[in-house]
Design a protein around this motif. Structure first.
Motif, mmCIF file in Angstrom:
data_model
loop_
_atom_site.group_PDB
_atom_site.id
_atom_site.type_symbol
_atom_site.label_atom_id
_atom_site.label_comp_id
_atom_site.label_asym_id
_atom_site.label_seq_id
_atom_site.Cartn_x
_atom_site.Cartn_y
_atom_site.Cartn_z
ATOM 1 N N LEU A 165 0.815 -1.218 0.000
ATOM 2 C CA LEU A 165 0.000 0.000 0.000
ATOM 3 C C LEU A 165 0.845 1.263 0.000
ATOM 4 C CD1 LEU A 165 -2.929 -0.993 2.386
ATOM 5 C CD2 LEU A 165 -3.009 -0.639 -0.094
ATOM 6 N N PRO A 169 -1.102 3.024 -3.089
ATOM 7 C CA PRO A 169 -2.145 3.232 -2.064
ATOM 8 C C PRO A 169 -3.561 2.891 -2.522
ATOM 9 C CG PRO A 169 -0.635 5.090 -2.135
ATOM 10 C CD PRO A 169 -0.318 4.242 -3.323
ATOM 11 N N THR A 170 -3.818 2.926 -3.828
ATOM 12 C CA THR A 170 -5.167 2.638 -4.309
ATOM 13 C C THR A 170 -5.322 1.199 -4.819
ATOM 14 O OG1 THR A 170 -4.650 3.442 -6.541
ATOM 15 C CG2 THR A 170 -5.514 5.049 -4.955
ATOM 16 N N PRO A 172 -6.472 -2.303 -5.040
ATOM 17 C CA PRO A 172 -7.679 -2.779 -4.362
ATOM 18 C C PRO A 172 -7.540 -4.123 -3.652
ATOM 19 C CG PRO A 172 -7.881 -3.135 -6.726
ATOM 20 C CD PRO A 172 -6.598 -2.383 -6.507
ATOM 21 N N HIS A 226 -2.497 -1.949 -12.253
ATOM 22 C CA HIS A 226 -3.771 -2.111 -11.558
ATOM 23 C C HIS A 226 -4.740 -0.980 -11.856
ATOM 24 C CE1 HIS A 226 -2.352 0.910 -8.645
ATOM 25 N NE2 HIS A 226 -3.614 1.029 -8.320
ATOM 26 N N SER A 227 -4.223 0.176 -12.283
ATOM 27 C CA SER A 227 -5.104 1.313 -12.516
ATOM 28 C C SER A 227 -5.832 1.220 -13.857
ATOM 29 C CB SER A 227 -4.305 2.624 -12.459
ATOM 30 O OG SER A 227 -3.277 2.622 -13.431
#
Length: 234
Positions: A165, A169-170, A172, A226-227
């Motif tokens: 994280l 940080p985002t 999931p 991941h984004s």
């Protein structure tokens, strides 16, 4: 570098902590040897008592079953790896460096600890690879979880989750990723030895390095992508 640390599993994992007595420490030493040699199914307290030159009843003063003994050893291992992960992060400022160091610890937990001569970390690592999942893939897992018997595993995964994280940080699924890294570190050496078509690493003297490289490739690519939106399923 000599590592001086004593791992103390939760008191619920034994009737009496075997690390506190000479007989208890011998039980740990010989149970690791026998479990590695025989596997959990063929391992019995009767066979262990023969190796110890002691009465079988003396073992039951420490553990009520071979399942409890296995869970004690696996929990000791989880705490040991957690210690190695934390130590590997010392002096590293960036979370990327700490995650890479943590992955190295996951793939090389057989570092010897001279403070605990009655635990063979190399054999224990092999036992966890071959038998470790049997400690918690049981009918009693929920009851044992309520007793806090898996806190060592949870703490280890939370340590890695926190680093993930920091990097993303985002992201999931940090807990899923942390546990997957740990499980992959044990499943793929097993696959390499027994089911080679299930892995891309080979059974070679460089297995640990291949495993570390694979885990690092997997985690960094996953965190970097991941984004991106999930693909649509027709």
């Amino acid at each position: 570098m000599a590592i001086q640390v004593r791992i103390i599993p939760a008191p619920q994992l034994s009737l009496r902590d075997p690390q506190d007595t000479e007989l208890g420490r011998r039980i740990l030493t010989h149970s690791i040897i026998l479990l590695d040699e025989l596997g959990l199914e063929a391992f019995t307290f009767k066979k262990l008592a023969v190796e110890l030159g002691s009465a079988e009843a003396s073992i039951y003063r420490y553990f009520n079953s071979k399942h409890q003994l296995l869970l004690y050893l696996v929990s000791w291992y989880w705490d040991w790896v957690h210690y190695l992960v934390k130590q590997s992060a010392v002096g590293k400022s960036s979370p990327e460096d700490r995650l890479q160091a943590a992955i190295t610890s996951l793939t090389q937990p057989f570092v010897a600890n001279p403070a605990v001569p009655y635990i063979d970390e190399r054999l224990l690592h092999r036992i966890v690879i071959n038998e470790g999942s049997k400690a918690y893939h049981t009918k009693d897992v929920d009851q044992e979880n309520r007793k806090g018997l898996f806190l060592g595993y949870k703490s280890l995964c939370e340590e890695i989750c926190a680093i993930i994280l920091e990097i993303a940080p985002t992201f999931p699924y940090p807990r899923a990723l942390a546990t997957s890294l740990f499980e992959m570190a044990h499943n793929h050496p097993y696959f390499a030895e027994h089911l080679p078509r299930l892995t891309d690493i080979g059974r070679t003297s460089e297995l640990s390095e291949e495993l570390r490289t694979m885990l690092w490739f997997w985690v960094t690519n996953l965190l970097n992508t991941h984004s991106q939106p999930a693909p649509q399923i027709d």
